[in-house]
Design an enzyme around this catalytic site. Structure first.
Site, mmCIF file in Angstrom:
data_model
loop_
_atom_site.group_PDB
_atom_site.id
_atom_site.type_symbol
_atom_site.label_atom_id
_atom_site.label_comp_id
_atom_site.label_asym_id
_atom_site.label_seq_id
_atom_site.Cartn_x
_atom_site.Cartn_y
_atom_site.Cartn_z
ATOM 1 N N CYS A 1 0.823 -1.225 0.000
ATOM 2 C CA CYS A 1 0.000 0.000 0.000
ATOM 3 C C CYS A 1 0.852 1.268 0.000
ATOM 4 O O CYS A 1 0.333 2.372 -0.138
ATOM 5 C CB CYS A 1 -0.922 0.015 1.211
ATOM 6 S SG CYS A 1 -1.862 -1.492 1.376
ATOM 7 N N HIS B 1 -9.167 3.672 -1.157
ATOM 8 C CA HIS B 1 -7.787 3.196 -1.035
ATOM 9 C C HIS B 1 -7.429 2.255 -2.183
ATOM 10 O O HIS B 1 -7.302 1.041 -1.979
ATOM 11 C CB HIS B 1 -7.626 2.519 0.333
ATOM 12 C CG HIS B 1 -6.250 2.023 0.627
ATOM 13 N ND1 HIS B 1 -5.104 2.587 0.092
ATOM 14 C CD2 HIS B 1 -5.817 0.992 1.434
ATOM 15 C CE1 HIS B 1 -4.039 1.926 0.547
ATOM 16 N NE2 HIS B 1 -4.451 0.956 1.339
HETATM 17 N N1 COA Z 1 -16.669 1.444 4.055
HETATM 18 C C1 COA Z 1 -17.947 1.816 3.817
HETATM 19 N N2 COA Z 1 -18.782 1.097 3.040
HETATM 20 C C2 COA Z 1 -18.296 -0.006 2.464
HETATM 21 C C3 COA Z 1 -16.971 -0.437 2.643
HETATM 22 C C4 COA Z 1 -16.154 0.327 3.498
HETATM 23 N N3 COA Z 1 -14.887 -0.032 3.729
HETATM 24 N N4 COA Z 1 -16.761 -1.558 1.951
HETATM 25 C C5 COA Z 1 -17.925 -1.818 1.317
HETATM 26 N N5 COA Z 1 -18.845 -0.895 1.626
HETATM 27 C C6 COA Z 1 -20.250 -0.839 1.210
HETATM 28 C C7 COA Z 1 -20.403 -1.105 -0.264
HETATM 29 O O1 COA Z 1 -20.459 0.102 -1.012
HETATM 30 C C8 COA Z 1 -21.735 -1.815 -0.305
HETATM 31 O O2 COA Z 1 -22.768 -0.858 -0.199
HETATM 32 P P1 COA Z 1 -24.137 -1.040 -1.008
HETATM 33 O O3 COA Z 1 -24.734 -2.310 -0.489
HETATM 34 O O4 COA Z 1 -24.888 0.203 -0.651
HETATM 35 O O5 COA Z 1 -23.722 -1.114 -2.445
HETATM 36 C C9 COA Z 1 -21.757 -2.622 0.983
HETATM 37 O O6 COA Z 1 -20.875 -1.919 1.877
HETATM 38 C C10 COA Z 1 -21.288 -4.057 0.825
HETATM 39 O O7 COA Z 1 -20.134 -4.033 0.026
HETATM 40 P P2 COA Z 1 -19.273 -5.311 -0.259
HETATM 41 O O8 COA Z 1 -18.343 -4.985 -1.381
HETATM 42 O O9 COA Z 1 -20.156 -6.522 -0.405
HETATM 43 O O10 COA Z 1 -18.447 -5.423 1.070
HETATM 44 P P3 COA Z 1 -17.518 -6.601 1.485
HETATM 45 O O11 COA Z 1 -18.104 -7.192 2.716
HETATM 46 O O12 COA Z 1 -17.225 -7.500 0.337
HETATM 47 O O13 COA Z 1 -16.158 -5.833 1.841
HETATM 48 C C11 COA Z 1 -14.613 -5.111 3.461
HETATM 49 C C12 COA Z 1 -16.054 -5.047 2.972
HETATM 50 C C13 COA Z 1 -14.478 -4.192 4.667
HETATM 51 C C14 COA Z 1 -14.253 -6.537 3.872
HETATM 52 C C15 COA Z 1 -13.677 -4.638 2.298
HETATM 53 O O14 COA Z 1 -14.004 -3.313 1.975
HETATM 54 C C16 COA Z 1 -12.216 -4.744 2.684
HETATM 55 O O15 COA Z 1 -11.611 -5.808 2.587
HETATM 56 N N6 COA Z 1 -11.583 -3.633 3.104
HETATM 57 C C17 COA Z 1 -10.193 -3.631 3.486
HETATM 58 C C18 COA Z 1 -9.308 -3.445 2.276
HETATM 59 C C19 COA Z 1 -7.865 -3.634 2.660
HETATM 60 O O16 COA Z 1 -7.501 -4.552 3.384
HETATM 61 N N7 COA Z 1 -6.985 -2.778 2.156
HETATM 62 C C20 COA Z 1 -5.583 -2.836 2.447
HETATM 63 C C21 COA Z 1 -5.330 -2.255 3.765
HETATM 64 S S1 COA Z 1 -3.764 -2.676 4.451
#
Ligand code: COA
Length: 386
Positions: free
Chosen positions: A85, A332
């Site tokens: 990242c 991100h």
């Molecule tokens: N913040 C706010 N809303 C979020 C979100 C977040 N981080 N991630 C997803 N959403 C929303 C989506 O827009 C979607 O909304 P909708 O239903 O209105 O369309 C809903 O939540 C579900 O989205 P989805 O893609 O199915 O979520 P998910 O459960 O597959 O993923 C996380 C959620 C948190 C697991 C994913 O965003 C993630 O892995 N984040 C971390 C990324 C990471 O590790 N980056 C590197 C860092 S070191």
């Protein structure tokens, strides 16, 4: 060594960008930064692109030449750099070193990631952790940061509400950022009640999976006014490394790479943390926003939750953090983040940040982390050359 200036910046909107391909994203940002800088394509000596995992996310490697070709820059040498990242800020740092050394005069530093084309981004992101000791044992980035959060809560009494406040502040700021993925307000209750991802972290403690790109144009400081009336000067570029596995560290609640890079950057710029007017920190999870406030030296270890809760990191607070909305709410796209931070600080120092402007900002800082802190960079930028 020559002093270096940023003379052009641009970023794409961050989000789930189904209609824009990987190469279109980076071309939009790169050409946008060239236009913003006032240089012509013939002036460019080199380009660096930060990208973590195009092979896993879009099945494309050898992206540096793909990018120079698609941007119409051939035969300019283009080089990809990778540090999870922190890839974007490494591209910035390589560009700065190239101009400072006198090797090239005009350099583009950019970053790009298109993450939403895969069904599940989590395994690809997890390749940035220690495979043998973390990923293959089932650890993911949310779970690793959740362990850090638990430990911080245990050691310092940090509360769940204080962690949530990091996300609340970011979402508040993001509503004024036209490039943000989630430009809307949330509340503490909403964070606490959103789906559990890795206890104690919920959905709204996490940065999202994002597509996006960003770019800056660099030149020797002495030439900057040939191109623009509003150059931003690079006062420091620092990078530090640590173990990529959490269990190899003395203390899970401190990112030592951040501490070391920050000290180096303050020394290089001849400033202290008190001189910094605005900062973009790497808050991939709410706990990392809190650690950054401590490890960059804005407050002592253990007090991060308290200063965030007291509003000191808000745009009108004592040390404004992430006016862009941060990784949490701006989005991100891994390789683009470090460059987007430099774009935001440049807009802030130019006075061009609209409703999210930090009043009178003259010195700004960016902080970009790879993995759980195996890499950290700190850059200090200034409106004035001296
Ligand atoms: N913040 C706010 N809303 C979020 C979100 C977040 N981080 N991630 C997803 N959403 C929303 C989506 O827009 C979607 O909304 P909708 O239903 O209105 O369309 C809903 O939540 C579900 O989205 P989805 O893609 O199915 O979520 P998910 O459960 O597959 O993923 C996380 C959620 C948190 C697991 C994913 O965003 C993630 O892995 N984040 C971390 C990324 C990471 O590790 N980056 C590197 C860092 S070191």
């Amino acid at each position: 060594m020559r002093d270096v200036a940023i003379i052009g910046v641009a970023q794409t909107k961050f989000g789930e960008l189904w209609d824009t391909s990987f190469r279109e994203l980076i071309a939009e940002a790169g050409l946008g930064a060239i236009k913003d800088s006032g240089i012509s394509g013939d002036d460019i000596g080199a380009m660096y692109v930060g990208n973590m995992s195009s092979g896993l996310f879009v099945d494309q490697e050898h992206i540096a030449s793909l990018i120079s070709d698609h941007m119409g820059l051939n035969p300019v040498p283009c080089t990809r750099v990778e540090a999870a990242c922190a890839s974007g800020s490494l591209a910035l740092r390589q560009g700065i070193i190239t101009v400072a050394s006198g090797y090239e005069d005009i350099v583009i530093s950019a970053g790009v990631e298109k993450m939403t084309d895969v069904v599940d981004a989590t395994p690809a992101i997890a390749t940035a952790s220690d495979q043998e000791w973390e990923a293959q044992q089932g650890a993911t980035f949310p779970s690793l940061y959740a362990m850090i959060a638990r430990r911080h809560m245990y050691e310092y009494g940090t509360t769940r509400e204080q962690l949530a406040e990091v996300s609340v502040v970011n979402h508040h700021n993001a509503q004024y950022n036209p490039y943000a993925q989630f430009p809307f307000e949330i509340t503490t209750e909403k964070v606490l009640n959103s789906s559990k991802v890795a206890d104690p972290l919920t959905l709204l403690d996490c940065s999202p999976v994002s597509d996006g790109a960003a770019a800056v144009v660099l030149c020797p400081a002495e030439d900057a006014h040939k191109y623009t009336d509003t150059p931003i000067y690079v006062k420091a570029s620092a990078q530090s490394s640590d173990s990529i596995a959490l269990h190899d560290r003395k203390d899970m609640t401190t990112l030592n790479a951040t501490k070391v890079a920050a000290k180096k950057a303050y020394d290089m710029a001849g400033v202290t943390v008190k001189d910094i007017d605005v900062t973009e920190v790497h808050d991939c999870f709410s706990i990392n926003g809190l650690l950054a406030v401590e490890d960059l030296g804005f407050t002592e270890k253990g007090n991060g939750g308290k200063v965030i809760e007291d509003g000191q990191t808000r745009i009108d607070g004592d040390f404004p953090i992430n006016p862009s909305g941060g990784l949490k709410a701006r989005g991100h796209p891994l390789g683009a983040t470090g460059i987007a931070q430099a774009c935001e600080i440049s807009w802030q120092l130019r006075g061009d940040a609209g409703k999210r402007q930090v009043d009178g900002a003259e010195i700004g800082m960016t902080h970009n982390v790879g993995g759980t802190g195996g890499t950290a960079t700190v850059h200090i930028l200034s409106r004035d050359q001296n």
